[in-house]
Structures are given as C-alpha cells and as structure tokens.
Design a protein around this motif. Structure first.
Motif, short mmCIF file in Angstrom:
data_model
loop_
_atom_site.label_atom_id
_atom_site.label_comp_id
_atom_site.label_asym_id
_atom_site.label_seq_id
_atom_site.Cartn_x
_atom_site.Cartn_y
_atom_site.Cartn_z
N HIS A 94 -5.60 15.30 -0.37
CA HIS A 94 -4.38 14.50 -0.33
C HIS A 94 -4.71 13.03 -0.11
CE1 HIS A 94 -1.64 17.99 -0.30
NE2 HIS A 94 -2.63 18.58 0.35
N PHE A 95 -5.65 12.77 0.79
CA PHE A 95 -6.07 11.39 1.02
C PHE A 95 -6.73 10.80 -0.23
CE2 PHE A 95 -6.74 12.58 5.77
CZ PHE A 95 -5.39 12.49 6.00
N ALA A 96 -7.53 11.63 -0.91
CA ALA A 96 -8.19 11.16 -2.13
C ALA A 96 -7.17 10.84 -3.21
CB ALA A 96 -9.18 12.22 -2.63
N GLN A 97 -6.15 11.69 -3.34
CA GLN A 97 -5.10 11.45 -4.33
C GLN A 97 -4.36 10.15 -4.03
OE1 GLN A 97 -1.61 14.08 -4.28
NE2 GLN A 97 -1.63 14.10 -6.52
N LEU A 98 -4.07 9.90 -2.75
CA LEU A 98 -3.38 8.66 -2.38
C LEU A 98 -4.24 7.45 -2.74
CD1 LEU A 98 -0.60 8.14 -0.90
CD2 LEU A 98 -1.98 7.50 1.08
N GLY A 99 -5.54 7.56 -2.48
CA GLY A 99 -6.44 6.47 -2.84
C GLY A 99 -6.47 6.20 -4.33
N ASP A 100 -6.42 7.26 -5.14
CA ASP A 100 -6.41 7.09 -6.60
C ASP A 100 -5.15 6.35 -7.05
OD1 ASP A 100 -8.82 8.42 -6.87
OD2 ASP A 100 -7.90 10.36 -7.36
N ILE A 101 -4.00 6.72 -6.48
CA ILE A 101 -2.75 6.05 -6.86
C ILE A 101 -2.81 4.58 -6.46
CG2 ILE A 101 -0.25 5.99 -6.49
CD1 ILE A 101 -0.41 9.03 -5.91
N ALA A 102 -3.33 4.31 -5.27
CA ALA A 102 -3.42 2.92 -4.80
C ALA A 102 -4.31 2.09 -5.71
CB ALA A 102 -3.94 2.88 -3.37
N ARG A 103 -5.46 2.63 -6.07
CA ARG A 103 -6.42 1.87 -6.89
C ARG A 103 -5.83 1.52 -8.26
NH1 ARG A 103 -10.10 4.85 -3.90
NH2 ARG A 103 -9.89 6.68 -5.24
N ARG A 104 -5.19 2.47 -8.89
CA ARG A 104 -4.69 2.18 -10.24
C ARG A 104 -3.47 1.25 -10.22
NH1 ARG A 104 -3.22 8.05 -10.39
NH2 ARG A 104 -0.95 8.22 -10.22
N ASN A 105 -2.88 1.08 -9.03
CA ASN A 105 -1.76 0.15 -8.91
C ASN A 105 -2.13 -1.14 -8.17
OD1 ASN A 105 0.95 1.42 -9.91
ND2 ASN A 105 -0.15 3.11 -8.91
N GLY A 106 -3.42 -1.31 -7.90
CA GLY A 106 -3.87 -2.54 -7.27
C GLY A 106 -3.36 -2.75 -5.86
N LEU A 107 -3.20 -1.67 -5.10
CA LEU A 107 -2.70 -1.74 -3.71
C LEU A 107 -3.87 -1.59 -2.74
CD1 LEU A 107 0.47 0.48 -4.15
CD2 LEU A 107 0.40 -2.01 -3.93
N SER A 108 -3.85 -2.38 -1.68
CA SER A 108 -5.02 -2.45 -0.80
C SER A 108 -4.91 -1.63 0.48
CB SER A 108 -5.27 -3.92 -0.41
OG SER A 108 -4.14 -4.46 0.25
N VAL A 116 -10.50 8.13 7.45
CA VAL A 116 -11.40 6.97 7.39
C VAL A 116 -12.45 7.18 6.30
CG1 VAL A 116 -13.16 5.67 8.64
CG2 VAL A 116 -11.01 6.26 9.77
N ALA A 117 -12.98 8.39 6.23
CA ALA A 117 -13.99 8.70 5.21
C ALA A 117 -13.42 8.57 3.79
CB ALA A 117 -14.55 10.10 5.43
N GLN A 118 -12.09 8.77 3.66
CA GLN A 118 -11.45 8.72 2.36
C GLN A 118 -10.83 7.35 2.05
OE1 GLN A 118 -11.32 10.95 -0.08
NE2 GLN A 118 -12.42 12.60 0.96
N GLY A 119 -11.04 6.38 2.94
CA GLY A 119 -10.61 5.02 2.62
C GLY A 119 -9.41 4.49 3.36
N GLY A 164 0.81 -1.21 0.00
CA GLY A 164 0.00 0.00 0.00
C GLY A 164 0.84 1.26 0.00
N LEU A 165 0.20 2.36 0.38
CA LEU A 165 0.79 3.69 0.34
C LEU A 165 0.58 4.42 1.66
CD1 LEU A 165 -0.65 4.84 -3.13
CD2 LEU A 165 1.55 3.70 -2.71
N MET A 166 1.45 5.39 1.91
CA MET A 166 1.34 6.24 3.10
C MET A 166 1.55 7.70 2.70
SD MET A 166 3.20 8.15 5.54
CE MET A 166 4.68 7.60 6.38
N CYS A 167 0.85 8.61 3.38
CA CYS A 167 1.14 10.03 3.17
C CYS A 167 0.93 10.81 4.46
CB CYS A 167 0.28 10.62 2.05
SG CYS A 167 -1.45 10.95 2.51
#
Length: 217
Positions: free
Chosen positions: A169-183, A197-200, A155-158
């Motif tokens: 910023h949280f939404a951007q991190l979620g977008d990067i994770a989704r397109r790279n298949g990271l959970s 939490v609201a952003q995933g 996964g990713l951290m920010c």
C-alpha cells in the motif's frame, strides 16, 4: 516508548533505507490524549502534532499555540465540509482531502480568506468501503481537479487495511505521488512507521507509541 526513542527509530530506519533522517517528519498524534500528556511532549520540544477531529482540536490547540511557539498542527481525520472554515483557520496541514465537494469548498474558502493550509490527498489504497479516500484508479484525475482549483496539494496520505502487509500500500502511494510530481507522503503509524520510512514516507503519524494507550472513556 519515549519520544526520543521514536525519533531514534525513525532516524535509524532512514539511514538503513539510504535516506536522510531529516527527510522524515514525525507527527505526534494527540487525539483523545489528556492535555497533561500533550503538554509534556510540547515541553520536550516537539512541535508537530496531529488531530482527528476539528472540534476536539479547537478545545485544546488555540491555548497551546498561544503558549508554545512554532506549533504545526495537522488534521489527519476526515473533514466535513461544514467544519472546513474552522479547519482552515486552525490547521497548518490537512491530510484528508478526499472528494470533489470538499475540494470545491476549500477552493471557495481559499479565495475568501486569502490563505489555505497545505493539502494532502487521502487515497483509499485498500478500496475499503467504510474508509475515506479517493480510489487509487481515480487519484490522478482528482489530483488534476484539485490543481485546476489552484489548491496547494503537496502530497498523499493513506491508511492501509488492518491486518494486511502495509508495504504494498505504501509502495502504491509512492507510485501515484511520483507520477503526479508530489513530494509528500503521509503514511505509517505506531505499528508500521519503520516500514513506511523504508517505502519513502515523509510524514509518519505516531500516537500511542509516544503518548501511551488512549482512554476513550
């Protein structure tokens, strides 16, 4: 705020966001906290903790891990390559994989040691020059590089810039994770974990709200 209250706030925000509370894992950030405070949280049954510095963690966690079963230790601060071997022996998850040199070092040590902690790539979503992390536009390529090295990136951290709305910023991190298949998404601290939490977020890192203010001496 007591540990039980933090857990309840996380769970309530999960439900409000249409998520299951068990999807979010609370990391109690114990950096610069007296051993007595850390032990009190361990005695309360919590087992997932975060530290910023390898050297500080080495001074407290080998003993705690011996005395309390099931502890999961997370490195959430920058990792120097000369501390990588020690970090790999002590930590279960490293949240701050952020540069090719560190990736190469971890890959070499993984081959040598036959094991590797779970890894998250740190993304500098605010492009702050003083802050660690790969830039958002370089994240896809770096994740691919880590995978080519057979590193267990999950996964990713920010850490969003102070004073800015963390939600984008949280939404951007979620977008990067989704397109790279990271959970896994490690985001949110004492002041913004409900937004995370609201952003995933799947990991939230809460320190002072659990332990009280830090005394840096």
């Amino acid at each position: 705020m007591p540990l039980a209250d933090i857990r309840a706030a996380v769970a309530a925000q999960a439900v409000k966001s249409g998520r299951k509370p068990e999807e979010i894992k609370l990391i109690a950030v114990s950096k610069v906290q007296p051993d007595a405070r850390v032990e009190a949280v361990l005695q309360a049954g919590h087992r997932r903790f975060g530290e910023n510095k390898v050297q500080e963690a080495l001074g407290k966690w080998p003993d705690f891990k011996t005395r309390f079963s099931g502890v999961e230790l997370h490195l959430i601060g920058p990792l120097q390559t000369n501390k990588a071997r020690q970090a790999m022996a002590l930590f279960d998850v490293i949240h701050t994989l952020d540069r090719p040199k560190l990736a190469a070092t971890l890959a070499r040590l993984r081959e040598e040691l036959g094991q590797c902690p779970r890894l998250l790539v740190q993304v500098n979503t605010g492009a702050e020059p003083q802050k660690a992390g790969v830039l958002p536009q370089e994240a896809d390529a770096f994740i691919a590089q880590c995978r080519d090295l057979d590193l267990p990136v999950e996964g990713l951290m920010c850490i969003p810039p102070a004073g800015q709305d963390p939600a984008p910023h949280f939404a951007q991190l979620g977008d990067i994770a989704r397109r790279n298949g990271l959970s896994e998404l490690s985001m949110g601290m004492s002041g913004d974990f409900e937004t995370a939490v609201a952003q995933g977020a799947t990991y939230v890192r809460v320190g002072s709200a659990i332990f009280g203010d830090r005394d840096y001496g």
